[in-house]
Design a protein around this motif. Structure first.
Motif, PDB file in Angstrom:
ATOM      1  N   ARG A 117     -37.114   6.332   7.549  1.00 59.20           N
ATOM      2  CA  ARG A 117     -36.330   5.091   7.552  1.00 59.20           C
ATOM      3  C   ARG A 117     -35.351   5.064   8.725  1.00 59.20           C
ATOM      4  N   ASP A 118     -34.773   6.206   9.038  1.00 53.62           N
ATOM      5  CA  ASP A 118     -33.859   6.278  10.176  1.00 53.62           C
ATOM      6  C   ASP A 118     -34.611   6.056  11.488  1.00 53.62           C
ATOM      7  N   SER A 119     -35.844   6.558  11.581  1.00 47.39           N
ATOM      8  CA  SER A 119     -36.625   6.481  12.819  1.00 47.39           C
ATOM      9  C   SER A 119     -37.281   5.126  13.012  1.00 47.39           C
ATOM     10  N   VAL A 120     -37.830   4.569  11.926  1.00 47.35           N
ATOM     11  CA  VAL A 120     -38.595   3.324  12.021  1.00 47.35           C
ATOM     12  C   VAL A 120     -37.699   2.116  11.802  1.00 47.35           C
ATOM     13  N   GLY A 121     -36.801   2.214  10.821  1.00 52.13           N
ATOM     14  CA  GLY A 121     -35.923   1.090  10.523  1.00 52.13           C
ATOM     15  C   GLY A 121     -36.005   0.692   9.062  1.00 52.13           C
ATOM     16  N   GLU A 122     -35.146  -0.236   8.683  1.00 51.22           N
ATOM     17  CA  GLU A 122     -35.049  -0.656   7.288  1.00 51.22           C
ATOM     18  C   GLU A 122     -36.283  -1.398   6.794  1.00 51.22           C
ATOM     19  N   SER A 123     -37.127  -1.875   7.721  1.00 45.78           N
ATOM     20  CA  SER A 123     -38.299  -2.646   7.303  1.00 45.78           C
ATOM     21  C   SER A 123     -39.389  -1.788   6.669  1.00 45.78           C
ATOM     22  N   VAL A 124     -39.327  -0.467   6.882  1.00 49.93           N
ATOM     23  CA  VAL A 124     -40.383   0.397   6.355  1.00 49.93           C
ATOM     24  C   VAL A 124     -40.300   0.445   4.829  1.00 49.93           C
ATOM     25  N   GLN A 125     -41.460   0.325   4.182  1.00 54.21           N
ATOM     26  CA  GLN A 125     -41.562   0.415   2.725  1.00 54.21           C
ATOM     27  C   GLN A 125     -42.030   1.826   2.367  1.00 54.21           C
ATOM     28  N   LEU A 126     -41.243   2.508   1.548  1.00 57.07           N
ATOM     29  CA  LEU A 126     -41.531   3.902   1.224  1.00 57.07           C
ATOM     30  C   LEU A 126     -41.947   4.026  -0.238  1.00 57.07           C
TER      31      LEU A 126
END
Length: 216
Positions: A117-126
């Motif tokens: 999330r830190d690397s890709v951004g808040e848009s990533v769904q985990l």
């Protein structure tokens, strides 16, 4: 121990468990430490994230955990497989599923999710998937679904320091390959952490995101 302390020597504290702020032994040792190395996953992922979050402070020692050190091969492999173009595509909304062998998401899985999330951004769904097995929990597979049709599957090969990597391209092609994925021993992880003295800022950022992601 006190007789061996010198002001010009760094003091490392290895705490093989969850940081316990109610334990005077822990608080006394942490106060003396320049760097604190924990093994908080022994208390479960969500509990470990909360305890580590309380331990990382501006006034306290530099904190890390062996579960974070164990993620280094995974992070290196993901960086190797991700180009700048792929990263830009991932920021448009990517779903990443992390599978580990714990009953609930382990500390390693939560920290890896926090790093992503830190690397890709808040848009990533985990998402997390569990395949319970005897022994200490460990990450065994990561699946990345990128907008546009690209999919990446990385699965650790049992008994080998390698991962099976499958890439599915938008035009329907599939590319299979084996790539190195070392599994350092506990002694190797600890030895590596003893070489570092500064604060581990990527760990601290990943931990902050993991606190938001961890199940309540």
């Amino acid at each position: 121990v006190r007789a061996l302390l010198r002001s010009d020597l760094p003091v490392f504290v290895w705490w093989p468990g969850v940081p316990d702020h109610a334990d005077p032994r822990f608080t006394d040792l942490a106060r003396r430490a320049d760097r604190l190395i924990a093994e908080a996953d022994r208390g479960g992922g969500a509990v470990a994230v909360e305890a580590l979050g309380r331990t990382v402070t501006d006034r306290g020692p530099a904190v890390t955990d062996l579960a974070w050190a164990a993620l280094t091969p995974w992070r290196q492999l993901l960086n190797q497989l991700t180009t700048r173009e792929h990263l830009d595509q991932m920021r448009d909304g990517t779903t990443i599923t992390i599978t580990d062998t714990g009953v609930a998401p382990s500390l390693g899985a939560l920290l890896l999710a926090g790093w992503l999330r830190d690397s890709v951004g808040e848009s990533v769904q985990l998402a997390f998937h569990s395949v319970p097995r005897p022994g200490d929990p460990t990450i065994c597979e990561i699946q990345v679904a990128v907008p546009g049709g690209r999919r990446l599957e990385i699965a650790r090969v049992s008994g080998r320091a390698a991962a099976a990597v499958v890439t599915h391209t938008p035009d329907g092609f599939t590319h299979d390959r084996m790539m190195p994925l070392p599994e350092p021993t506990r002694a190797q992880l600890l030895a590596g952490e003893l070489e570092l003295q500064r604060r581990d800022e990527p760990f601290e950022r990943a931990l902050r995101h993991a606190q938001q992601i961890a199940p309540r």
